[in-house]
Design a protein around this motif. Structure first.
Motif, mmCIF file in Angstrom:
data_model
loop_
_atom_site.group_PDB
_atom_site.id
_atom_site.type_symbol
_atom_site.label_atom_id
_atom_site.label_comp_id
_atom_site.label_asym_id
_atom_site.label_seq_id
_atom_site.Cartn_x
_atom_site.Cartn_y
_atom_site.Cartn_z
ATOM 1 N N TYR A 107 1.061 -1.198 0.161
ATOM 2 C CA TYR A 107 0.029 0.339 -0.166
ATOM 3 C C TYR A 107 1.207 1.122 -0.124
ATOM 4 O O TYR A 107 2.575 0.925 0.729
ATOM 5 N N TRP A 108 0.369 2.316 -0.593
ATOM 6 C CA TRP A 108 1.175 3.321 -0.574
ATOM 7 C C TRP A 108 0.535 4.589 -0.359
ATOM 8 O O TRP A 108 -1.023 4.867 -1.001
ATOM 9 N N GLY A 109 0.896 5.949 0.035
ATOM 10 C CA GLY A 109 0.460 7.046 0.804
ATOM 11 C C GLY A 109 0.370 7.779 -1.093
ATOM 12 O O GLY A 109 0.850 7.441 -1.277
ATOM 13 N N GLN A 110 -0.471 9.031 -0.715
ATOM 14 C CA GLN A 110 -0.260 9.206 -1.799
ATOM 15 C C GLN A 110 0.870 11.045 -2.426
ATOM 16 O O GLN A 110 0.489 11.496 -3.024
ATOM 17 N N GLY A 111 1.513 10.898 -1.181
ATOM 18 C CA GLY A 111 2.402 11.606 -0.759
ATOM 19 C C GLY A 111 1.716 12.795 -0.428
ATOM 20 O O GLY A 111 1.750 13.349 -0.376
ATOM 21 N N THR A 112 4.136 13.627 0.144
ATOM 22 C CA THR A 112 3.593 14.227 0.905
ATOM 23 C C THR A 112 5.032 14.922 0.120
ATOM 24 O O THR A 112 6.038 14.829 0.419
ATOM 25 N N GLN A 113 4.986 16.852 0.135
ATOM 26 C CA GLN A 113 5.828 17.292 -0.341
ATOM 27 C C GLN A 113 7.005 17.982 0.576
ATOM 28 O O GLN A 113 6.101 18.141 1.620
ATOM 29 N N VAL A 114 8.285 17.969 0.924
ATOM 30 C CA VAL A 114 9.250 18.471 1.290
ATOM 31 C C VAL A 114 10.066 19.245 0.483
ATOM 32 O O VAL A 114 10.771 19.249 -0.198
ATOM 33 N N THR A 115 10.034 20.468 0.625
ATOM 34 C CA THR A 115 11.200 21.438 -0.023
ATOM 35 C C THR A 115 11.479 21.874 0.528
ATOM 36 O O THR A 115 11.629 22.353 2.274
ATOM 37 N N VAL A 116 13.250 22.381 1.018
ATOM 38 C CA VAL A 116 13.893 22.045 1.582
ATOM 39 C C VAL A 116 14.580 23.681 1.267
ATOM 40 O O VAL A 116 15.246 23.959 -0.283
ATOM 41 N N SER A 117 14.674 25.141 1.277
ATOM 42 C CA SER A 117 15.550 25.721 0.827
ATOM 43 C C SER A 117 16.736 26.677 1.750
ATOM 44 O O SER A 117 17.223 25.889 2.473
#
Length: 118
Positions: A107-117
């Motif tokens: 099973y997979w989740g829909q994903g969550t964005q991680v952005t590192v500046s």
């Protein structure tokens, strides 16, 4: 129907921290393994961290020493504490869970964005 819902992603400066959570719903069983993968633009999906029911943990080489995976089995939830974030950690982070009986269900989740500046 099993659903994995991630939360905790966002925008953070280099050196900062984030904690991702993934809660499983719709299951009447415990998973054999839970973990996190990530996929950056133009790159293949890669393992970040995984934990199996025996407690064995595997970390991807890129994040060793900076990220920590943990679970709350009673809640069928897996966490990823991310410290010392780097711009190269920018990706969509996916939760993955698996259960093996006579066959393996993934099973997979829909994903969550991680952005590192920087």
């Amino acid at each position: 129907q099993v659903q994995l819902v991630e939360s905790g992603g966002g925008l953070v400066q280099a050196g900062g921290s984030l904690r991702l959570s993934c809660a499983a719903s719709g299951s009447t069983f415990s998973f054999n393994a839970m973990g996190w993968y990530r996929q950056a633009p133009g790159k293949q999906r890669e393992l970040v961290a995984a934990i199996i029911s025996t407690g064995t943990i595997t970390y991807g080489d890129a994040i060793k020493g900076r990220f920590t995976i943990s679970t709350d089995n009673a809640k069928n939830t897996v966490y990823l504490q991310m410290n010392g974030l780097k711009p190269e950690d920018t990706a969509v982070y996916y939760c993955r869970a698996s259960k093996t009986t006579t066959q393996t269900y993934i099973y997979w989740g829909q994903g969550t964005q991680v952005t590192v500046s920087s």
